[in-house]
Design a protein around this motif. Structure first.
Motif, PDB file in Angstrom:
ATOM      1  N   GLY A 347       0.814  -1.220   0.000  1.00  0.00           N
ATOM      2  CA  GLY A 347       0.000   0.000   0.000  1.00  0.00           C
ATOM      3  C   GLY A 347       0.838   1.256   0.000  1.00  0.00           C
ATOM      4  O   GLY A 347       1.823   1.360   0.734  1.00  0.00           O
ATOM      5  N   ARG A 348       0.430   2.216  -0.829  1.00  0.00           N
ATOM      6  CA  ARG A 348       1.138   3.507  -0.864  1.00  0.00           C
ATOM      7  C   ARG A 348       1.054   4.229   0.458  1.00  0.00           C
ATOM      8  O   ARG A 348       1.933   4.977   0.843  1.00  0.00           O
ATOM      9  N   GLY A 349      -0.074   4.005   1.153  1.00  0.00           N
ATOM     10  CA  GLY A 349      -0.302   4.711   2.412  1.00  0.00           C
ATOM     11  C   GLY A 349       0.698   4.344   3.497  1.00  0.00           C
ATOM     12  O   GLY A 349       0.832   5.058   4.491  1.00  0.00           O
ATOM     13  N   MET A 350       1.439   3.251   3.299  1.00  0.00           N
ATOM     14  CA  MET A 350       2.434   2.839   4.306  1.00  0.00           C
ATOM     15  C   MET A 350       3.516   3.885   4.497  1.00  0.00           C
ATOM     16  O   MET A 350       4.098   4.012   5.559  1.00  0.00           O
ATOM     17  N   ARG A 351       3.800   4.615   3.410  1.00  0.00           N
ATOM     18  CA  ARG A 351       4.860   5.630   3.483  1.00  0.00           C
ATOM     19  C   ARG A 351       4.586   6.628   4.598  1.00  0.00           C
ATOM     20  O   ARG A 351       5.493   7.070   5.266  1.00  0.00           O
ATOM     21  N   ALA A 352       3.310   6.987   4.749  1.00  0.00           N
ATOM     22  CA  ALA A 352       2.981   8.059   5.691  1.00  0.00           C
ATOM     23  C   ALA A 352       2.407   7.518   6.997  1.00  0.00           C
ATOM     24  O   ALA A 352       1.961   8.294   7.833  1.00  0.00           O
ATOM     25  N   ASN A 353       2.413   6.220   7.183  1.00  0.00           N
ATOM     26  CA  ASN A 353       1.803   5.662   8.381  1.00  0.00           C
ATOM     27  C   ASN A 353       2.762   4.747   9.119  1.00  0.00           C
ATOM     28  O   ASN A 353       3.151   3.705   8.589  1.00  0.00           O
ATOM     29  N   ALA A 354       3.116   5.127  10.345  1.00  0.00           N
ATOM     30  CA  ALA A 354       3.940   4.240  11.165  1.00  0.00           C
ATOM     31  C   ALA A 354       3.023   3.150  11.718  1.00  0.00           C
ATOM     32  O   ALA A 354       1.804   3.284  11.706  1.00  0.00           O
ATOM     33  N   GLY A 355       3.600   2.095  12.173  1.00  0.00           N
ATOM     34  CA  GLY A 355       2.813   1.096  12.900  1.00  0.00           C
ATOM     35  C   GLY A 355       2.113   0.071  12.042  1.00  0.00           C
ATOM     36  O   GLY A 355       1.389  -0.775  12.558  1.00  0.00           O
ATOM     37  N   VAL A 356       2.328   0.131  10.710  1.00  0.00           N
ATOM     38  CA  VAL A 356       1.665  -0.855   9.851  1.00  0.00           C
ATOM     39  C   VAL A 356       2.243  -2.249  10.117  1.00  0.00           C
ATOM     40  O   VAL A 356       1.523  -3.235  10.237  1.00  0.00           O
ATOM     41  N   ALA A 357       3.585  -2.292  10.271  1.00  0.00           N
ATOM     42  CA  ALA A 357       4.228  -3.593  10.494  1.00  0.00           C
ATOM     43  C   ALA A 357       3.741  -4.203  11.806  1.00  0.00           C
ATOM     44  O   ALA A 357       3.375  -5.387  11.856  1.00  0.00           O
ATOM     45  N   SER A 358       3.701  -3.397  12.867  1.00  0.00           N
ATOM     46  CA  SER A 358       3.319  -3.997  14.155  1.00  0.00           C
ATOM     47  C   SER A 358       1.870  -4.463  14.124  1.00  0.00           C
ATOM     48  O   SER A 358       1.517  -5.495  14.692  1.00  0.00           O
ATOM     49  N   LYS A 359       1.025  -3.739  13.404  1.00  0.00           N
ATOM     50  CA  LYS A 359      -0.375  -4.175  13.274  1.00  0.00           C
ATOM     51  C   LYS A 359      -0.433  -5.521  12.526  1.00  0.00           C
ATOM     52  O   LYS A 359      -1.200  -6.420  12.890  1.00  0.00           O
ATOM     53  N   MET A 360       0.397  -5.634  11.496  1.00  0.00           N
ATOM     54  CA  MET A 360       0.437  -6.886  10.735  1.00  0.00           C
ATOM     55  C   MET A 360       0.893  -8.037  11.641  1.00  0.00           C
ATOM     56  O   MET A 360       0.258  -9.099  11.698  1.00  0.00           O
ATOM     57  N   PHE A 361       1.991  -7.811  12.376  1.00  0.00           N
ATOM     58  CA  PHE A 361       2.547  -8.884  13.208  1.00  0.00           C
ATOM     59  C   PHE A 361       1.563  -9.258  14.322  1.00  0.00           C
ATOM     60  O   PHE A 361       1.411 -10.433  14.670  1.00  0.00           O
ATOM     61  N   GLN A 362       0.871  -8.240  14.868  1.00  0.00           N
ATOM     62  CA  GLN A 362      -0.091  -8.523  15.946  1.00  0.00           C
ATOM     63  C   GLN A 362      -1.257  -9.374  15.420  1.00  0.00           C
ATOM     64  O   GLN A 362      -1.680 -10.322  16.071  1.00  0.00           O
ATOM     65  N   ALA A 363      -1.730  -9.018  14.227  1.00  0.00           N
ATOM     66  CA  ALA A 363      -2.859  -9.780  13.655  1.00  0.00           C
ATOM     67  C   ALA A 363      -2.462 -11.243  13.454  1.00  0.00           C
ATOM     68  O   ALA A 363      -3.251 -12.157  13.709  1.00  0.00           O
ATOM     69  N   LEU A 364      -1.220 -11.465  13.022  1.00  0.00           N
ATOM     70  CA  LEU A 364      -0.762 -12.842  12.828  1.00  0.00           C
ATOM     71  C   LEU A 364      -0.598 -13.536  14.179  1.00  0.00           C
ATOM     72  O   LEU A 364      -1.007 -14.691  14.355  1.00  0.00           O
ATOM     73  N   ALA A 365      -0.049 -12.807  15.151  1.00  0.00           N
ATOM     74  CA  ALA A 365       0.137 -13.389  16.501  1.00  0.00           C
ATOM     75  C   ALA A 365      -1.204 -13.769  17.101  1.00  0.00           C
ATOM     76  O   ALA A 365      -1.359 -14.849  17.683  1.00  0.00           O
ATOM     77  N   ASP A 366      -2.200 -12.890  16.938  1.00  0.00           N
ATOM     78  CA  ASP A 366      -3.532 -13.170  17.504  1.00  0.00           C
ATOM     79  C   ASP A 366      -4.105 -14.460  16.921  1.00  0.00           C
ATOM     80  O   ASP A 366      -4.957 -15.098  17.528  1.00  0.00           O
ATOM     81  N   ASN A 367      -3.646 -14.817  15.733  1.00  0.00           N
ATOM     82  CA  ASN A 367      -4.125 -16.045  15.101  1.00  0.00           C
ATOM     83  C   ASN A 367      -3.113 -17.191  15.232  1.00  0.00           C
ATOM     84  O   ASN A 367      -3.194 -18.183  14.514  1.00  0.00           O
ATOM     85  N   GLU A 368      -2.166 -16.979  16.137  1.00  0.00           N
ATOM     86  CA  GLU A 368      -1.121 -17.990  16.415  1.00  0.00           C
ATOM     87  C   GLU A 368      -0.371 -18.441  15.172  1.00  0.00           C
ATOM     88  O   GLU A 368      -0.078 -19.615  14.983  1.00  0.00           O
ATOM     89  N   ILE A 369      -0.110 -17.468  14.315  1.00  0.00           N
ATOM     90  CA  ILE A 369       0.665 -17.767  13.099  1.00  0.00           C
ATOM     91  C   ILE A 369       2.094 -17.278  13.330  1.00  0.00           C
ATOM     92  O   ILE A 369       2.322 -16.097  13.604  1.00  0.00           O
ATOM     93  N   ASN A 370       3.028 -18.204  13.225  1.00  0.00           N
ATOM     94  CA  ASN A 370       4.418 -17.876  13.504  1.00  0.00           C
ATOM     95  C   ASN A 370       5.104 -17.327  12.250  1.00  0.00           C
ATOM     96  O   ASN A 370       4.924 -17.851  11.151  1.00  0.00           O
ATOM     97  N   ILE A 371       5.904 -16.255  12.445  1.00  0.00           N
ATOM     98  CA  ILE A 371       6.626 -15.655  11.313  1.00  0.00           C
ATOM     99  C   ILE A 371       8.061 -16.153  11.331  1.00  0.00           C
ATOM    100  O   ILE A 371       8.726 -16.061  12.363  1.00  0.00           O
ATOM    101  N   SER A 372       8.550 -16.674  10.175  1.00  0.00           N
ATOM    102  CA  SER A 372       9.949 -17.120  10.206  1.00  0.00           C
ATOM    103  C   SER A 372      10.897 -16.147   9.508  1.00  0.00           C
ATOM    104  O   SER A 372      12.083 -16.166   9.759  1.00  0.00           O
ATOM    105  N   MET A 373      10.382 -15.324   8.617  1.00  0.00           N
ATOM    106  CA  MET A 373      11.244 -14.314   7.981  1.00  0.00           C
ATOM    107  C   MET A 373      10.399 -13.068   7.685  1.00  0.00           C
ATOM    108  O   MET A 373       9.197 -13.178   7.461  1.00  0.00           O
TER     109      MET A 373
END
Ligand code: ADP
Ligand code: ASP
Ligand code: MG
Length: 409
Positions: A347-373
């Protein structure tokens, strides 16, 4: 006003004679509205898959010149059939192979790049009221050998012709209503996008959204040729892929792509000294293998684990190369994991928005999905997870970023 329109139809759109008649109806209507039309077609249905299967029955690693000679035949069938269907309607359809028209490519058989499109003949045919129906996916090299443009390459033929003909519109017809926030076959809440920028579409295509071939988007972006993606099965307006400046809305995340055909390779316990990454990846790139996500972890004992992903089709070659490199580096064992999927949010909007990554990681964590890379670019974050969790991850992220909702204006 009369327009010059290039219309490309994909495999499902020409899968049988009924579908070919339906495509002929679409072309007929556009011609009767007073427009000039050039058509580009894919092979019928799964024909290309079947041809590739046949080739691999003879030799799992077929000679690529002959591979191209074989797989290019699918498109020759569909163009002739559509020309017949148009002629039946009183429209001067005329089939052409890329070879007959001189669509020139480099010599990288099975993944050639278009270098030049000679349009004199097509322009002449259009002026005489013909509707040229041209094979997508193929060209010829400077030796006169047939080449093909890589899977999904008819999209690129469509765009290249639209650019060369200076067409007013380039329309890519497929089996869904346009470009969605994610693959609508994976998540039924996926929403049709009215617009998307070239830049975002480049990321979505390169990260697995096969609705448009990556090279087609690169070509369109380079020559600023907007693409309308639409369905040959419905009347939807589709999606306009165009320059960013023409799009007002700026969603934080525009779409989600996924790939599950990559494999992860890890070389354990290599010395943590300058030049190791180059020593590992140099021979891989010399062999023409594309490397995707790369991660290096430093251990406590001055060694490092080096991990990267490649396409599964390159796996056996890469393993052989790494075995040699690893022993010359006095490295430890090599681990291979093909049970992976890569999910990317774009998304282009990522440039101007902090916290997109942490929101992504939290959503995956809430669903017990482990990130390897994890890897990021300015408008994209990708994570590698287990293959079995791919659909759950797409749904979790689609919901977390409210992609099924209308944008606030
Ligand atoms: P064609 O044969 O018309 O070229 P493709 O199969 O190459 O069609 O591409 C269309 C398919 O792309 C759709 O059927 C859909 O499953 C898939 N796809 C993946 N991601 C997306 C997306 N974001 N939007 C629309 N379709 C997508
Ligand atoms: N027929 C080719 C393929 O299946 C090209 C295309 O569909 O665009 O990859
Ligand atoms: Mg396609």
């Amino acid at each position: 006003m009369s327009k010059l329109i290039v219309k490309k139809f994909g495999g499902t759109s020409v899968a049988d004679s009924v579908r070919i008649e339906a495509v002929a109806d679409i072309v007929e209507q556009t011609v009767k509205e007073g427009n000039k039309v050039t058509v580009v077609l894919s092979a019928m249905g799964n024909n290309t898959d079947e041809l590739i299967k046949l080739a691999k029955e003879i030799n799992p690693e077929p000679d690529l010149r002959e591979y191209d000679a074989l797989v290019s035949t699918g498109e020759q069938v569909s163009v002739a059939l559509l020309a017949m269907a148009l002629l039946k309607r009183g429209i001067k359809g005329k089939s052409y192979t890329a070879y007959q028209l001189g669509i020139k490519t480099n010599s990288s058989h099975s993944r050639a790049r278009i270098l030049d499109v000679e349009v004199n003949k097509i322009t002449k045919e259009l002026a005489e009221g013909f509707v040229p129906v041209i094979t997508g996916f193929q060209g010829m090299n400077d030796r006169g050998d047939i080449t093909t443009l890589g899977r999904g390459g008819s999209d690129t033929t469509g765009v290249a012709l639209a650019v060369a003909l200076k067409a007013d519109e380039c329309q890519i017809y497929t089996d869904v209503d346009g470009v969605f926030t994610t693959d609508p076959r994976v998540y039924d809440k996926a929403k049709l996008l009215e617009n998307i920028s070239f830049e975002e579409m480049l990321e979505l295509s390169s990260m697995g959204a096969k609705v448009l071939q990556l090279r087609a988007v690169e070509y369109a972006s380079k020559f600023n040729m907007p693409i309308r993606v639409l369905s040959s099965f419905s009347e939807s307006k589709g999606t306009l892929v165009q320059e960013e400046n023409n799009i007002m809305e700026r969603p934080i995340v525009s779409g989600i792509s996924s790939i599950d055909t990559e494999a992860k390779l890890t070389v354990r316990g290599v010395p943590d000294i300058p030049g190791v990454a180059a020593k590992i990846l140099g021979p891989i790139s010399d062999a023409g293998i594309d490397v995707d996500v790369i991660v290096q972890n430093i251990g406590a004992d001055n060694t490092t684990d080096f991990t990267f992903t490649i396409d599964q089709s390159d796996l056996s070659r890469a393993e052989k190369i790494l075995q040699d490199t690893s022993s010359s580096l006095e490295g430890g064992q090599l681990e291979v994991d093909a049970d992976i999927a890569k999910i990317s949010i774009v998304g282009r909007g990522m440039r101007a928005n902090a916290g997109v990554a942490s929101k992504m990681f939290q959503a995956l964590a809430d669903n017990e999905i482990n990130i390897s890379m994890i890897t990021t670019s300015e408008i994209k974050i990708s994570v590698v997870i287990k293959k079995g969790e791919m659909k759950a991850a797409i749904k979790a992220l689609h919901d977390a970023f409210d992609l099924d909702k209308e944008l606030d204006s």
